[in-house]
Design a protein around this motif. Sequence first.
Motif, short mmCIF file in Angstrom:
data_model
loop_
_atom_site.label_atom_id
_atom_site.label_comp_id
_atom_site.label_asym_id
_atom_site.label_seq_id
_atom_site.Cartn_x
_atom_site.Cartn_y
_atom_site.Cartn_z
N SER A 1 0.91 -1.31 0.12
CA SER A 1 0.16 -0.10 0.08
C SER A 1 0.99 1.32 -0.13
CB SER A 1 -0.69 0.03 1.20
OG SER A 1 -0.18 0.39 2.27
N LEU A 2 0.10 2.25 -0.51
CA LEU A 2 1.08 3.74 -0.41
C LEU A 2 1.43 3.96 1.02
CD1 LEU A 2 1.92 6.21 -1.84
CD2 LEU A 2 -0.40 6.85 -1.50
N MET A 3 0.49 3.72 2.04
CA MET A 3 0.95 4.14 3.75
C MET A 3 2.10 2.86 3.86
SD MET A 3 -1.05 6.00 5.19
CE MET A 3 -1.26 5.28 6.83
N ALA A 4 2.18 1.66 3.46
CA ALA A 4 3.26 1.18 3.91
C ALA A 4 4.52 1.33 3.36
CB ALA A 4 3.00 -0.44 3.79
N CYS A 5 4.52 1.79 2.05
CA CYS A 5 5.81 2.54 1.40
C CYS A 5 6.05 3.62 2.06
CB CYS A 5 5.29 2.38 -0.09
SG CYS A 5 5.65 1.04 -0.98
N ARG A 6 5.41 4.58 2.32
CA ARG A 6 5.62 5.97 2.91
C ARG A 6 6.52 5.74 4.27
NH1 ARG A 6 0.98 10.39 2.22
NH2 ARG A 6 3.01 11.87 2.79
N ARG A 7 5.96 4.66 4.99
CA ARG A 7 6.54 4.31 6.45
C ARG A 7 7.83 4.10 6.23
NH1 ARG A 7 2.36 0.85 7.87
NH2 ARG A 7 3.50 -0.90 7.15
N VAL A 8 8.33 3.47 4.96
CA VAL A 8 9.96 3.21 5.14
C VAL A 8 10.72 4.18 4.30
CG1 VAL A 8 9.46 0.84 5.61
CG2 VAL A 8 9.52 1.48 3.35
N LEU A 9 9.95 5.40 3.80
CA LEU A 9 10.87 6.35 2.86
C LEU A 9 11.35 7.33 3.72
CD1 LEU A 9 8.37 6.66 -0.18
CD2 LEU A 9 10.69 5.92 -0.25
N LYS A 10 12.68 7.80 3.58
CA LYS A 10 13.00 9.05 4.11
C LYS A 10 12.34 10.36 3.56
CE LYS A 10 17.58 7.28 3.94
NZ LYS A 10 19.32 7.51 3.38
N PRO A 11 12.37 11.29 4.60
CA PRO A 11 11.47 12.31 4.10
C PRO A 11 12.26 13.01 2.78
CG PRO A 11 12.39 12.74 6.30
CD PRO A 11 13.05 11.27 5.78
N GLY A 12 11.69 13.26 1.65
CA GLY A 12 12.00 13.49 0.29
C GLY A 12 12.40 12.33 -0.49
N GLY A 13 11.82 11.18 0.34
CA GLY A 13 12.31 9.94 -0.48
C GLY A 13 11.27 9.75 -1.63
N THR A 14 11.37 8.70 -2.47
CA THR A 14 10.52 8.59 -3.69
C THR A 14 10.05 7.24 -3.84
OG1 THR A 14 11.95 10.04 -5.02
CG2 THR A 14 10.37 8.66 -6.04
N HIS A 15 8.66 6.90 -4.10
CA HIS A 15 8.03 5.77 -4.31
C HIS A 15 7.60 5.64 -5.79
CE1 HIS A 15 4.19 3.24 -3.46
NE2 HIS A 15 5.32 2.31 -3.99
N VAL A 16 8.13 4.61 -6.56
CA VAL A 16 7.52 4.37 -7.86
C VAL A 16 7.08 2.99 -7.80
CG1 VAL A 16 8.50 3.91 -10.02
CG2 VAL A 16 9.44 5.53 -8.78
N LEU A 17 5.52 3.03 -8.30
CA LEU A 17 4.76 1.84 -8.41
C LEU A 17 4.86 1.36 -9.94
CD1 LEU A 17 2.51 0.00 -7.40
CD2 LEU A 17 0.99 1.71 -8.50
N ILE A 18 5.08 0.17 -10.22
CA ILE A 18 5.19 -0.34 -11.58
C ILE A 18 3.70 -0.88 -11.88
CG2 ILE A 18 5.97 -2.22 -12.97
CD1 ILE A 18 7.79 0.16 -12.64
#
Length: 339
Positions: free
Chosen positions: A229-246
Motif C-alpha cells: 500500500s502507499l501507506m506502507a511504502c511511505r513508512r519506510v521512505l526517508k523524508p524526500g524519498g520517492t516511491h515508484v509503483l510499476i
Amino acid sequence: MKAIVQDRYGPPEDVLRLREVDAPVIGDDEVLVRVRATSVHPDVWHAVTGRPYILRLMGAGVSRPKDPVPGMDVAGLVTAVGKDVTRFGPGGEVFGGTYTELQWRNGGAFAEYASVPEDALALKPDGVTFEEAAAVPTSGYIALLNLRCGEFIQPGQSVLVNGAGGGVGSIAVQLAKARGARVTGVDGTAKMEMIRRLGADHVIDYTREDFTRQAERYDLVFDVASNLSLMACRRVLKPGGTHVLIGHDHFGAAAGRVLGSVPRVLMYFALSPFVSQLKNPNPDASIPSVRDAMVVLEELFQAGKLTPVIDRTYPLEDVCEAMRYLQEERACGRIIITP
Ligand SMILES: NC(=O)c1ccc[n+]([C@@H]2O[C@H](COP(=O)([O-])OP(=O)(O)OC[C@H]3O[C@@H](n4cnc5c(N)ncnc54)[C@H](OP(=O)(O)O)[C@@H]3O)[C@@H](O)[C@H]2O)c1
C-alpha cells in the motif's frame, strides 16, 4: 516462415498455434530481423489473453488481436532494411523491442522473422548471447522509463527494489548499482542468491520478513511486485524519498479482469501533485523514448554492468509450455524462446 499465431484472445494453450505464414513486409523505417531469440514475460500474457479487457480498447484489437503474432522482444540478425534506415545493415546483430512505445499488444516476435522499427533496436554487443540480449528490451524499458534512465537514483542513496528477482526488478537492481546506490532486493526465497549475484548489498525474503515493519529507511522504493500500500511504502521512505509503483497484475490474481492495475496507477498519477514521494508515473516531457533506453541498455552491456538471468529456453513450438511455466511464477530469470 514459422510463427505462433492467434485468432482470438484466451488461455495460451487454447489460442496459440504454430503455423506457416508469410514473412512480414518492412516499412521504410523498419528492419527485417531473423529472430534468434525472444522472451516470454507478463506483458506477453496480457496481450495473448486480452486481459485486463481494457487493453483491447487501447490498440490491441476489440474482438480479436489486431496483430496475430505475439511477442515483443527480439535479438537476431538483420536480413533487410527499409530505405530510410541508416544505423543497421544486413548481417548486423541487433536486439530490441518490436514497438516504439510501451503497449499491451502483440508485437510479432514469436516468429522466424519480425519487422522492427529502427528506433527500437541497438547493436548487440559481442560477448552477449542472443538469448541474453532478448531477455532485456521490454523489462529494461519499463525499468528505465520509470527510473528516468537512472535520473531518480543518486550515488550513495539507499534503494529498495520490491520484486528484485523478476525481469524488471533484476535490471533495476543492476541500474541502481551502476548509479552507485546501496541496493536492497526483496523477493521470494528461491531468488535470494540470484539477487545477491546481481550486486544487491542486502536481500530480504518477503516470505519471512516484512520490510515495511523494519527500521531501515530508503531514498527510493521501486515497487515492481506492486503488493504494497502507499501507506506502507511511505513508512519506510526517508523524508524526500520517492516511491515508484510499476503495477503488476500477477496474471489476473492481483487486479480485476476489466481494468487490471490501471485504476491504481491512475490514482497514483492523480495523487502525485499532492504527495511529494510520488513521482508522476505517467508520461511527461522528460520521459525517455525506447531509443534512449536501448542506448542505455547497450552501454550497460558494454560496461559489463548488465547481466541478464535466464531460467529456461524453449523452441518456438513449445511456447504454450513456456507460457504455462511463466504463469506458475516459479521462473528464476527470464524465459527465452528460440525460433
Ligand atoms: N509501469 C509501467 O510502465 C509498466 C509498463 C508495462 C508493463 N508493466 C508491468 O510491469 C510488470 C513487470 O513485471 P516483471 O516482468 O518484472 O515481472 P516478474 O518477472 O513476474 O517479476 C515480479 C517479481 O516479483 C516477485 N514477487 C511476487 N510477489 C512478491 C511479493 N509479495 N513481494 C516481493 N516480491 C514479490 C516475483 O517472485 P515470486 O513470484 O517468485 O515470488 C517476481 O520475482 C508487469 O506486470 C507488467 O504488466 C508496467
